[in-house]
Design a protein around this motif. Structure first.
Motif, PDB file in Angstrom:
ATOM      1  N   ALA A  99       0.839  -1.209   0.000  1.00  0.00           N
ATOM      2  CA  ALA A  99       0.000   0.000   0.000  1.00  0.00           C
ATOM      3  C   ALA A  99       0.873   1.257   0.000  1.00  0.00           C
ATOM      4  O   ALA A  99       0.577   2.230  -0.705  1.00  0.00           O
ATOM      5  N   PHE A 100       1.942   1.244   0.787  1.00  0.00           N
ATOM      6  CA  PHE A 100       2.873   2.377   0.814  1.00  0.00           C
ATOM      7  C   PHE A 100       3.451   2.615  -0.580  1.00  0.00           C
ATOM      8  O   PHE A 100       3.481   3.744  -1.066  1.00  0.00           O
ATOM      9  N   TYR A 101       3.884   1.545  -1.217  1.00  0.00           N
ATOM     10  CA  TYR A 101       4.441   1.660  -2.565  1.00  0.00           C
ATOM     11  C   TYR A 101       3.405   2.219  -3.537  1.00  0.00           C
ATOM     12  O   TYR A 101       3.694   3.144  -4.306  1.00  0.00           O
ATOM     13  N   GLY A 102       2.194   1.689  -3.492  1.00  0.00           N
ATOM     14  CA  GLY A 102       1.133   2.167  -4.374  1.00  0.00           C
ATOM     15  C   GLY A 102       0.827   3.642  -4.184  1.00  0.00           C
ATOM     16  O   GLY A 102       0.577   4.365  -5.148  1.00  0.00           O
ATOM     17  N   SER A 103       0.882   4.097  -2.947  1.00  0.00           N
ATOM     18  CA  SER A 103       0.575   5.502  -2.649  1.00  0.00           C
ATOM     19  C   SER A 103       1.702   6.463  -2.991  1.00  0.00           C
ATOM     20  O   SER A 103       1.444   7.649  -3.212  1.00  0.00           O
ATOM     21  N   HIS A 104       2.956   5.991  -3.011  1.00  0.00           N
ATOM     22  CA  HIS A 104       4.086   6.921  -3.112  1.00  0.00           C
ATOM     23  C   HIS A 104       5.015   6.683  -4.293  1.00  0.00           C
ATOM     24  O   HIS A 104       5.977   7.433  -4.464  1.00  0.00           O
ATOM     25  N   LYS A 105       4.722   5.692  -5.135  1.00  0.00           N
ATOM     26  CA  LYS A 105       5.609   5.451  -6.282  1.00  0.00           C
ATOM     27  C   LYS A 105       5.590   6.632  -7.248  1.00  0.00           C
ATOM     28  O   LYS A 105       6.613   6.941  -7.858  1.00  0.00           O
ATOM     29  N   ALA A 106       4.470   7.321  -7.372  1.00  0.00           N
ATOM     30  CA  ALA A 106       4.398   8.490  -8.265  1.00  0.00           C
ATOM     31  C   ALA A 106       5.303   9.622  -7.768  1.00  0.00           C
ATOM     32  O   ALA A 106       5.715  10.466  -8.554  1.00  0.00           O
ATOM     33  N   ASP A 107       5.622   9.600  -6.472  1.00  0.00           N
ATOM     34  CA  ASP A 107       6.528  10.603  -5.883  1.00  0.00           C
ATOM     35  C   ASP A 107       7.989  10.173  -5.970  1.00  0.00           C
ATOM     36  O   ASP A 107       8.857  10.818  -5.374  1.00  0.00           O
ATOM     37  N   GLY A 108       8.258   9.066  -6.641  1.00  0.00           N
ATOM     38  CA  GLY A 108       9.631   8.594  -6.804  1.00  0.00           C
ATOM     39  C   GLY A 108      10.074   7.532  -5.824  1.00  0.00           C
ATOM     40  O   GLY A 108      11.213   7.083  -5.865  1.00  0.00           O
ATOM     41  N   TRP A 109       9.192   7.107  -4.944  1.00  0.00           N
ATOM     42  CA  TRP A 109       9.553   6.085  -3.958  1.00  0.00           C
ATOM     43  C   TRP A 109       9.624   4.712  -4.602  1.00  0.00           C
ATOM     44  O   TRP A 109       8.806   4.366  -5.452  1.00  0.00           O
ATOM     45  N   GLN A 110      10.598   3.933  -4.153  1.00  0.00           N
ATOM     46  CA  GLN A 110      10.767   2.562  -4.589  1.00  0.00           C
ATOM     47  C   GLN A 110      10.709   1.640  -3.371  1.00  0.00           C
ATOM     48  O   GLN A 110      11.156   2.016  -2.288  1.00  0.00           O
ATOM     49  N   VAL A 111      10.167   0.460  -3.563  1.00  0.00           N
ATOM     50  CA  VAL A 111      10.173  -0.585  -2.546  1.00  0.00           C
ATOM     51  C   VAL A 111      10.687  -1.836  -3.233  1.00  0.00           C
ATOM     52  O   VAL A 111      10.297  -2.133  -4.367  1.00  0.00           O
ATOM     53  N   LEU A 112      11.567  -2.547  -2.558  1.00  0.00           N
ATOM     54  CA  LEU A 112      12.113  -3.795  -3.073  1.00  0.00           C
ATOM     55  C   LEU A 112      12.071  -4.827  -1.967  1.00  0.00           C
ATOM     56  O   LEU A 112      12.561  -4.578  -0.863  1.00  0.00           O
ATOM     57  N   GLY A 113      11.465  -5.974  -2.255  1.00  0.00           N
ATOM     58  CA  GLY A 113      11.455  -7.080  -1.311  1.00  0.00           C
ATOM     59  C   GLY A 113      12.573  -8.048  -1.662  1.00  0.00           C
ATOM     60  O   GLY A 113      12.672  -8.491  -2.809  1.00  0.00           O
ATOM     61  N   LEU A 114      13.413  -8.356  -0.695  1.00  0.00           N
ATOM     62  CA  LEU A 114      14.478  -9.323  -0.900  1.00  0.00           C
ATOM     63  C   LEU A 114      14.149 -10.537  -0.037  1.00  0.00           C
ATOM     64  O   LEU A 114      14.264 -10.492   1.182  1.00  0.00           O
ATOM     65  N   ALA A 115      13.697 -11.602  -0.693  1.00  0.00           N
ATOM     66  CA  ALA A 115      13.228 -12.795   0.013  1.00  0.00           C
ATOM     67  C   ALA A 115      14.399 -13.688   0.393  1.00  0.00           C
ATOM     68  O   ALA A 115      15.214 -14.063  -0.452  1.00  0.00           O
ATOM     69  N   ILE A 116      14.464 -14.021   1.655  1.00  0.00           N
ATOM     70  CA  ILE A 116      15.452 -14.963   2.179  1.00  0.00           C
ATOM     71  C   ILE A 116      14.702 -16.297   2.293  1.00  0.00           C
ATOM     72  O   ILE A 116      14.263 -16.693   3.368  1.00  0.00           O
ATOM     73  N   ASP A 117      14.535 -16.952   1.147  1.00  0.00           N
ATOM     74  CA  ASP A 117      13.633 -18.101   1.100  1.00  0.00           C
ATOM     75  C   ASP A 117      13.905 -18.914  -0.162  1.00  0.00           C
ATOM     76  O   ASP A 117      14.675 -18.502  -1.034  1.00  0.00           O
ATOM     77  N   GLN A 118      13.228 -20.039  -0.268  1.00  0.00           N
ATOM     78  CA  GLN A 118      13.306 -20.904  -1.448  1.00  0.00           C
ATOM     79  C   GLN A 118      12.443 -20.324  -2.566  1.00  0.00           C
ATOM     80  O   GLN A 118      11.367 -19.787  -2.316  1.00  0.00           O
ATOM     81  N   VAL A 119      12.915 -20.480  -3.798  1.00  0.00           N
ATOM     82  CA  VAL A 119      12.210 -19.913  -4.938  1.00  0.00           C
ATOM     83  C   VAL A 119      10.775 -20.443  -5.044  1.00  0.00           C
ATOM     84  O   VAL A 119       9.845 -19.675  -5.304  1.00  0.00           O
ATOM     85  N   ALA A 120      10.569 -21.733  -4.810  1.00  0.00           N
ATOM     86  CA  ALA A 120       9.218 -22.302  -4.918  1.00  0.00           C
ATOM     87  C   ALA A 120       8.281 -21.693  -3.871  1.00  0.00           C
ATOM     88  O   ALA A 120       7.114 -21.405  -4.177  1.00  0.00           O
ATOM     89  N   SER A 121       8.777 -21.486  -2.673  1.00  0.00           N
ATOM     90  CA  SER A 121       7.952 -20.885  -1.612  1.00  0.00           C
ATOM     91  C   SER A 121       7.566 -19.454  -1.968  1.00  0.00           C
ATOM     92  O   SER A 121       6.425 -19.033  -1.760  1.00  0.00           O
ATOM     93  N   VAL A 122       8.520 -18.699  -2.510  1.00  0.00           N
ATOM     94  CA  VAL A 122       8.254 -17.305  -2.869  1.00  0.00           C
ATOM     95  C   VAL A 122       7.269 -17.243  -4.037  1.00  0.00           C
ATOM     96  O   VAL A 122       6.324 -16.453  -4.009  1.00  0.00           O
ATOM     97  N   ARG A 123       7.466 -18.091  -5.029  1.00  0.00           N
ATOM     98  CA  ARG A 123       6.532 -18.111  -6.164  1.00  0.00           C
ATOM     99  C   ARG A 123       5.112 -18.422  -5.703  1.00  0.00           C
ATOM    100  O   ARG A 123       4.159 -17.758  -6.108  1.00  0.00           O
ATOM    101  N   GLY A 124       4.964 -19.434  -4.865  1.00  0.00           N
ATOM    102  CA  GLY A 124       3.641 -19.798  -4.353  1.00  0.00           C
ATOM    103  C   GLY A 124       3.014 -18.670  -3.561  1.00  0.00           C
ATOM    104  O   GLY A 124       1.819 -18.373  -3.720  1.00  0.00           O
ATOM    105  N   PHE A 125       3.804 -18.018  -2.722  1.00  0.00           N
ATOM    106  CA  PHE A 125       3.298 -16.906  -1.924  1.00  0.00           C
ATOM    107  C   PHE A 125       2.816 -15.771  -2.827  1.00  0.00           C
ATOM    108  O   PHE A 125       1.735 -15.219  -2.633  1.00  0.00           O
ATOM    109  N   LEU A 126       3.639 -15.415  -3.826  1.00  0.00           N
ATOM    110  CA  LEU A 126       3.287 -14.296  -4.717  1.00  0.00           C
ATOM    111  C   LEU A 126       2.096 -14.613  -5.605  1.00  0.00           C
ATOM    112  O   LEU A 126       1.381 -13.700  -6.017  1.00  0.00           O
TER     113      LEU A 126
END
Length: 188
Positions: A99-126
């Motif tokens: 929600a923060f990213y959606g509200s502020h990306k037009a103002d130049g804000w970036q958000v990056l998630g760095l998952a410390i996890d297995q690729v299959a778990s992250v894919r399923g979650f997303l």
């Protein structure tokens, strides 16, 4: 037979007193050093310049296999969030970050998630909970970055706010609240 002279005993008292004072001084210095070491090891420490440079020189894959250069995020504020699917506070804060990213990306804000996890778990979650901001996979290198950027114990979630110039403005071990996000937004 001669009687022992009492003078050495008289000299022993000041010598014993000096030894006692020296031992107390050594014990006090050791206690201070131990407390300082414990504070340094257990508290979030500042990131060193080398760790920050390493961050900006890094590249990570997305769950889809695309390589993303971290240098591409330099030049605008970046909220970097280290998370994992098995971490309840991480999962709980992701909608707030989205929600923060959606509200502020037009103002130049970036958000990056760095998952410390297995690729299959992250894919399923997303697939179940899509995020609008990019997510990359950290693996073992990600945990090294967590520690290097100021979280020596590697606790998750861990968030770092980079200024547009690439330096660290804020960091937090634990879940980010709405108040944290608003304060961070005002700080850069």
């Amino acid at each position: 037979m001669t009687t022992p002279d009492r003078a050495p005993a008289a000299d022993a008292a000041p010598l014993a007193s000096r030894r006692h004072a020296l031992m107390l001084g050594v014990a006090g210095a050791a206690a201070v050093a131990g407390a300082g070491l414990a504070w340094w090891r257990l508290s979030p420490k500042s990131a060193d310049a080398q760790a920050i440079d390493h961050w900006w020189a890094s590249a990570f894959e997305t769950p889809e296999g695309t390589v993303v250069q971290m240098a591409a995020f330099r030049g605008r504020p970046l909220l970097l969030n280290f998370w994992a699917t098995w971490c309840p506070p991480c999962v709980q804060e992701l909608p707030r970050l989205n929600a923060f990213y959606g509200s502020h990306k037009a103002d130049g804000w970036q958000v990056l998630g760095l998952a410390i996890d297995q690729v299959a778990s992250v894919r399923g979650f997303l697939q179940r909970s899509p995020l609008a901001f990019p997510v990359v996979l950290g693996g073992a290198a990600g945990m090294g970055l967590v520690r290097g950027l100021g979280n020596p114990n590697g606790a998750l979630p861990f968030s770092v706010l980079f200024n547009a110039n690439g330096t660290i403005a804020e960091r937090k071990i634990g879940e980010l609240s709405e108040t944290d996000l608003q304060q961070w937004r005002a700080s850069v």
